[in-house]
Design a protein around this motif. Structure first.
Motif, PDB file in Angstrom:
ATOM      1  N   VAL A   1       1.363 -49.823  85.537  1.00 35.58           N
ATOM      2  CA  VAL A   1       2.506 -49.148  86.149  1.00 35.58           C
ATOM      3  C   VAL A   1       3.321 -50.126  86.981  1.00 35.58           C
ATOM      4  CG1 VAL A   1       3.176 -47.330  87.775  1.00 35.58           C
ATOM      5  CG2 VAL A   1       1.275 -46.955  86.203  1.00 35.58           C
ATOM      6  N   ALA A   2       2.654 -51.063  87.653  1.00 40.59           N
ATOM      7  CA  ALA A   2       3.332 -51.979  88.565  1.00 40.59           C
ATOM      8  C   ALA A   2       4.287 -52.912  87.829  1.00 40.59           C
ATOM      9  CB  ALA A   2       2.310 -52.803  89.349  1.00 40.59           C
ATOM     10  N   TYR A   3       3.886 -53.449  86.688  1.00 36.96           N
ATOM     11  CA  TYR A   3       4.745 -54.392  85.972  1.00 36.96           C
ATOM     12  C   TYR A   3       6.029 -53.744  85.446  1.00 36.96           C
ATOM     13  CZ  TYR A   3       0.809 -57.611  86.269  1.00 36.96           C
ATOM     14  OH  TYR A   3      -0.199 -58.417  86.723  1.00 36.96           O
ATOM     15  N   PRO A   4       5.955 -52.608  84.755  1.00 37.13           N
ATOM     16  CA  PRO A   4       7.219 -51.995  84.311  1.00 37.13           C
ATOM     17  C   PRO A   4       8.093 -51.508  85.470  1.00 37.13           C
ATOM     18  CG  PRO A   4       5.373 -51.077  83.090  1.00 37.13           C
ATOM     19  CD  PRO A   4       4.805 -51.919  84.173  1.00 37.13           C
ATOM     20  N   LEU A   5       7.478 -50.947  86.517  1.00 36.31           N
ATOM     21  CA  LEU A   5       8.250 -50.483  87.658  1.00 36.31           C
ATOM     22  C   LEU A   5       8.933 -51.654  88.358  1.00 36.31           C
ATOM     23  CD1 LEU A   5       9.140 -48.179  89.508  1.00 36.31           C
ATOM     24  CD2 LEU A   5       7.047 -48.570  90.830  1.00 36.31           C
ATOM     25  N   GLY A   6       8.194 -52.729  88.586  1.00 34.28           N
ATOM     26  CA  GLY A   6       8.781 -53.908  89.214  1.00 34.28           C
ATOM     27  C   GLY A   6       9.899 -54.503  88.369  1.00 34.28           C
ATOM     28  N   GLY A   7       9.688 -54.552  87.058  1.00 31.13           N
ATOM     29  CA  GLY A   7      10.727 -55.065  86.169  1.00 31.13           C
ATOM     30  C   GLY A   7      11.967 -54.193  86.174  1.00 31.13           C
ATOM     31  N   LEU A   8      11.774 -52.889  86.207  1.00 31.66           N
ATOM     32  CA  LEU A   8      12.905 -51.965  86.235  1.00 31.66           C
ATOM     33  C   LEU A   8      13.694 -52.085  87.539  1.00 31.66           C
ATOM     34  CD1 LEU A   8      14.089 -49.764  84.407  1.00 31.66           C
ATOM     35  CD2 LEU A   8      12.761 -48.119  85.718  1.00 31.66           C
ATOM     36  N   VAL A   9      12.988 -52.220  88.656  1.00 31.60           N
ATOM     37  CA  VAL A   9      13.655 -52.380  89.947  1.00 31.60           C
ATOM     38  C   VAL A   9      14.420 -53.703  89.981  1.00 31.60           C
ATOM     39  CG1 VAL A   9      13.242 -52.677  92.429  1.00 31.60           C
ATOM     40  CG2 VAL A   9      12.057 -50.884  91.183  1.00 31.60           C
ATOM     41  N   MET A  10      13.829 -54.761  89.448  1.00 26.22           N
ATOM     42  CA  MET A  10      14.526 -56.045  89.401  1.00 26.22           C
ATOM     43  C   MET A  10      15.751 -55.973  88.487  1.00 26.22           C
ATOM     44  SD  MET A  10      11.298 -58.673  89.306  1.00 26.22           S
ATOM     45  CE  MET A  10      12.280 -60.028  88.765  1.00 26.22           C
ATOM     46  N   LEU A  11      15.620 -55.302  87.369  1.00 24.54           N
ATOM     47  CA  LEU A  11      16.744 -55.140  86.446  1.00 24.54           C
ATOM     48  C   LEU A  11      17.891 -54.393  87.129  1.00 24.54           C
ATOM     49  CD1 LEU A  11      17.571 -55.665  83.493  1.00 24.54           C
ATOM     50  CD2 LEU A  11      16.735 -53.375  82.985  1.00 24.54           C
ATOM     51  N   TYR A  12      17.569 -53.379  87.905  1.00 24.09           N
ATOM     52  CA  TYR A  12      18.602 -52.654  88.644  1.00 24.09           C
ATOM     53  C   TYR A  12      19.259 -53.556  89.688  1.00 24.09           C
ATOM     54  CZ  TYR A  12      20.922 -49.154  91.491  1.00 24.09           C
ATOM     55  OH  TYR A  12      21.857 -48.433  92.190  1.00 24.09           O
ATOM     56  N   GLY A  13      18.480 -54.418  90.323  1.00 21.86           N
ATOM     57  CA  GLY A  13      19.054 -55.366  91.283  1.00 21.86           C
ATOM     58  C   GLY A  13      20.018 -56.327  90.618  1.00 21.86           C
TER      59      GLY A  13
ATOM     60  N   ILE B   1       6.552 -55.545  94.264  1.00 23.99           N
ATOM     61  CA  ILE B   1       5.804 -54.539  93.504  1.00 23.99           C
ATOM     62  C   ILE B   1       4.919 -55.211  92.463  1.00 23.99           C
ATOM     63  CG2 ILE B   1       6.045 -52.663  91.830  1.00 23.99           C
ATOM     64  CD1 ILE B   1       8.543 -51.786  93.368  1.00 23.99           C
ATOM     65  N   ILE B   2       5.445 -56.217  91.776  1.00 27.63           N
ATOM     66  CA  ILE B   2       4.667 -56.900  90.740  1.00 27.63           C
ATOM     67  C   ILE B   2       3.517 -57.702  91.345  1.00 27.63           C
ATOM     68  CG2 ILE B   2       4.769 -58.739  89.012  1.00 27.63           C
ATOM     69  CD1 ILE B   2       7.558 -57.681  88.276  1.00 27.63           C
ATOM     70  N   VAL B   3       3.766 -58.410  92.424  1.00 28.15           N
ATOM     71  CA  VAL B   3       2.744 -59.293  93.007  1.00 28.15           C
ATOM     72  C   VAL B   3       1.650 -58.496  93.716  1.00 28.15           C
ATOM     73  CG1 VAL B   3       2.353 -61.073  94.765  1.00 28.15           C
ATOM     74  CG2 VAL B   3       4.290 -61.267  93.195  1.00 28.15           C
ATOM     75  N   TYR B   4       2.057 -57.536  94.566  1.00 29.21           N
ATOM     76  CA  TYR B   4       1.077 -56.814  95.373  1.00 29.21           C
ATOM     77  C   TYR B   4       0.608 -55.504  94.739  1.00 29.21           C
ATOM     78  CZ  TYR B   4       2.179 -60.151  99.008  1.00 29.21           C
ATOM     79  OH  TYR B   4       2.347 -61.305  99.711  1.00 29.21           O
ATOM     80  N   LYS B   5       1.288 -55.082  93.662  1.00 27.43           N
ATOM     81  CA  LYS B   5       0.939 -53.835  92.967  1.00 27.43           C
ATOM     82  C   LYS B   5       0.868 -52.670  93.945  1.00 27.43           C
ATOM     83  CE  LYS B   5      -1.398 -56.474  89.496  1.00 27.43           C
ATOM     84  NZ  LYS B   5      -0.754 -57.682  89.966  1.00 27.43           N
ATOM     85  N   PHE B   6       1.907 -52.586  94.788  1.00 28.85           N
ATOM     86  CA  PHE B   6       1.967 -51.551  95.811  1.00 28.85           C
ATOM     87  C   PHE B   6       3.392 -51.036  95.936  1.00 28.85           C
ATOM     88  CE2 PHE B   6       2.535 -50.027 100.142  1.00 28.85           C
ATOM     89  CZ  PHE B   6       1.447 -49.170 100.254  1.00 28.85           C
ATOM     90  N   PHE B   7       3.552 -49.717  95.897  1.00 30.16           N
ATOM     91  CA  PHE B   7       4.840 -49.066  96.144  1.00 30.16           C
ATOM     92  C   PHE B   7       4.537 -47.678  96.690  1.00 30.16           C
ATOM     93  CE2 PHE B   7       8.739 -46.785  94.759  1.00 30.16           C
ATOM     94  CZ  PHE B   7       9.647 -47.561  95.457  1.00 30.16           C
ATOM     95  N   PHE B   8       4.396 -47.583  97.992  1.00 33.52           N
ATOM     96  CA  PHE B   8       3.967 -46.388  98.724  1.00 33.52           C
ATOM     97  C   PHE B   8       2.524 -45.994  98.435  1.00 33.52           C
ATOM     98  CE2 PHE B   8       8.619 -45.715  98.539  1.00 33.52           C
ATOM     99  CZ  PHE B   8       8.862 -45.788  99.892  1.00 33.52           C
ATOM    100  N   THR B   9       1.947 -46.508  97.393  1.00 33.43           N
ATOM    101  CA  THR B   9       0.547 -46.305  97.056  1.00 33.43           C
ATOM    102  C   THR B   9       0.110 -47.474  96.178  1.00 33.43           C
ATOM    103  OG1 THR B   9      -1.073 -44.767  96.131  1.00 33.43           O
ATOM    104  CG2 THR B   9       1.032 -44.917  95.009  1.00 33.43           C
ATOM    105  N   VAL B  10      -1.172 -47.665  96.047  1.00 34.65           N
ATOM    106  CA  VAL B  10      -1.675 -48.741  95.199  1.00 34.65           C
ATOM    107  C   VAL B  10      -1.410 -48.376  93.741  1.00 34.65           C
ATOM    108  CG1 VAL B  10      -3.722 -50.036  94.525  1.00 34.65           C
ATOM    109  CG2 VAL B  10      -3.430 -49.336  96.899  1.00 34.65           C
ATOM    110  N   LEU B  11      -0.858 -49.318  92.988  1.00 29.36           N
ATOM    111  CA  LEU B  11      -0.489 -49.070  91.598  1.00 29.36           C
ATOM    112  C   LEU B  11      -1.404 -49.821  90.649  1.00 29.36           C
ATOM    113  CD1 LEU B  11       3.367 -49.545  91.914  1.00 29.36           C
ATOM    114  CD2 LEU B  11       2.140 -47.386  91.788  1.00 29.36           C
ATOM    115  N   GLU B  12      -1.619 -49.247  89.505  1.00 26.06           N
ATOM    116  CA  GLU B  12      -2.314 -49.943  88.430  1.00 26.06           C
ATOM    117  C   GLU B  12      -1.356 -50.984  87.842  1.00 26.06           C
ATOM    118  OE1 GLU B  12      -5.488 -49.505  87.352  1.00 26.06           O
ATOM    119  OE2 GLU B  12      -5.745 -48.127  89.019  1.00 26.06           O
TER     120      GLU B  12
END
Length: 64
Positions: A34-46, A20-31
């Protein structure tokens, strides 16, 4: 078995967060905003899933 599956799932969440952080994509193209916090949150959950599985595996070993 569930604890080992949780370890693998946690690893996949970390990989998904990196994607998500590298490609800035999660079912749609992300700004990037949005991509950095979402990617960080998903990694934190992992990391949380891996930590929880490891602690359960250690506690199971202590009980035996």
């Amino acid at each position: 078995m569930f604890n080992w599956l949780s370890l693998v799932t946690g690893l996949f969440y970390i990989i998904l967060g990196i994607v998500i952080i590298v490609y800035k994509f999660f079912f749609t193209v992300l700004e990037p905003t949005v991509a950095y916090p979402l990617g960080g949150l998903v990694m934190l959950y992992g990391f949380f899933r891996i930590w929880r599985a490891v602690s359960k595996i250690k506690n199971k070993g202590d009980n035996e």
